[in-house]
Design an enzyme around this catalytic site. Structure first.
Site, mmCIF file in Angstrom:
data_model
loop_
_atom_site.group_PDB
_atom_site.id
_atom_site.type_symbol
_atom_site.label_atom_id
_atom_site.label_comp_id
_atom_site.label_asym_id
_atom_site.label_seq_id
_atom_site.Cartn_x
_atom_site.Cartn_y
_atom_site.Cartn_z
ATOM 1 N N ARG A 240 -30.885 -8.217 40.736
ATOM 2 C CA ARG A 240 -32.072 -7.739 40.035
ATOM 3 C C ARG A 240 -33.234 -8.662 40.369
ATOM 4 O O ARG A 240 -33.046 -9.845 40.663
ATOM 5 C CB ARG A 240 -31.862 -7.741 38.516
ATOM 6 N N GLU A 269 -40.995 -5.531 40.614
ATOM 7 C CA GLU A 269 -40.972 -4.365 41.489
ATOM 8 C C GLU A 269 -41.470 -3.122 40.731
ATOM 9 O O GLU A 269 -41.297 -3.018 39.527
ATOM 10 C CB GLU A 269 -39.563 -4.138 42.064
ATOM 11 N N HIS A 287 -34.972 -1.439 46.815
ATOM 12 C CA HIS A 287 -33.986 -1.214 45.744
ATOM 13 C C HIS A 287 -33.164 0.046 46.024
ATOM 14 O O HIS A 287 -33.107 0.978 45.219
ATOM 15 C CB HIS A 287 -34.685 -1.115 44.383
#
Length: 328
Positions: A240, A269, A287
């Protein structure tokens, strides 16, 4: 009897919406707008459930404004978008989507490791720019994966999948650090040895991060940890954003204090720290570690399963609100 009202907060597979529509009065967001908090609250007024994707923050303020909300089903294994304490105190159930993405994410983690170690993105940019005019003995020489030492921080299901790929597929020596040590049988299956975090960082040729984001794991890798790593080492983050201090990493890459990095997740992000965009020795992906069609379908279906089971009175399939912060 009227159907419960639910909101699907982001675009998902039409087949999943059709399935949910058999059980609920559904409002969906197939335009895939990213709503502000105020807009999300407005959309959730009168809804009993919400299908989230990880980008929607569920906290006390939102829950107080939407008292009819009973369940939040995340289409993700992570749930750091949930304020668990706020949800528990208000009797709101949260669910996630574990297991169905384990192997796909481990595949991607290993692919990112290989791309990073072998300088694939950097060399492709060179070729596309028309700079390749001759062979050279040291042109984009990277580091070996086979026989190297793989260090994994976070040895949950995905970490174990990466360990098995490294040990069994590439003959790597696998070391790991985790909040708690695996039992002997699992260690043997993964051919992995438990070590302290400092020893792992000093020893590993390739470090892969697979820990969940919590306040305790914020900047697990910062300037001090990067300073422990070999100058020839690589760092891969598929966990993460916030696990790595992206500014400190960009500085270490620019100064070649480590060889390279591969990142699928970022602090803040979808914004990316601008310094990471200016260093050549980093592979950046948006991602997408779980992004295969079968896996994303399975994730959506599990979130739908949780909503359906909850409102049928069976209880959610994969609840998280009764759990401590996710294990690694």
């Amino acid at each position: 009897m009227s159907k419960p009202k639910i909101l699907i907060a982001r675009a998902i597979f039409p087949e999943t919406i059709e399935r949910l529509s058999q059980h609920f009065e559904v409002e969906s967001n197939q335009a895939d707008d990213v709503w502000s908090k105020a807009r999300l609250i407005d959309k959730l007024k009168g809804k009993a459930g919400v299908f989230t994707t990880g980008s929607e923050r569920i906290d006390g303020e939102l829950l107080d404004a939407c008292p009819e909300l009973k369940i939040c089903a995340n289409m993700a294994v992570g749930y750091n978008n949930f304020d668990i304490e706020a949800m528990v105190s208000r009797g709101v159930t949260g669910t996630n989507a574990p297991d169905v993405l384990t192997e796909t994410t481990a595949d991607f983690g290993f692919a990112l490791l290989m791309a990073t170690a072998r300088r694939i993105a950097e060399s492709e940019h060179y070729l596309r720019a028309g700079k390749w005019t001759k062979w050279a003995y040291d042109m984009f020489s990277g580091s070996d994966i086979h026989g190297a030492t793989l260090g994994i921080i976070g040895m949950g299901r995905i970490g174990q999948g990466i360990a098995k790929r490294g040990a069994h597929g590439f003959g790597m020596k696998v070391i790991y650090h985790n909040r708690s040590r695996l039992d002997a049988a699992l260690e043997a299956e993964c051919k992995a040895s438990y070590v302290g975090k400092e020893e792992l960082l000093k020893t590993a040729d390739h470090v892969v991060l697979v820990v969940p984001y919590t306040p305790a794991s914020h900047h697990t890798i910062g300037a001090a940890e990067l300073a422990l790593m070999k100058p020839t080492a690589t760092l891969v983050n598929i966990a993460r954003g916030g696990i790595v201090d992206d500014a400190a990493l960009a500085a270490a890459l620019r100064e070649k204090r480590i060889a390279a990095a591969g990142l699928d997740v970022f602090e803040g992000e979808p914004k990316v720290h601008p310094d990471l965009l200016t260093v050549p020795n980093v592979v950046l992906t948006p991602h997408i570690a779980s992004a295969t069609v079968p896996t994303r379908r399975a994730m959506a279906e599990l979130a739908a399963d949780n909503l359906i089971a909850f409102f049928e009175g069976k209880g959610p399939v994969t609840p998280v609100t009764s759990l401590a912060p996710a294990g690694t």
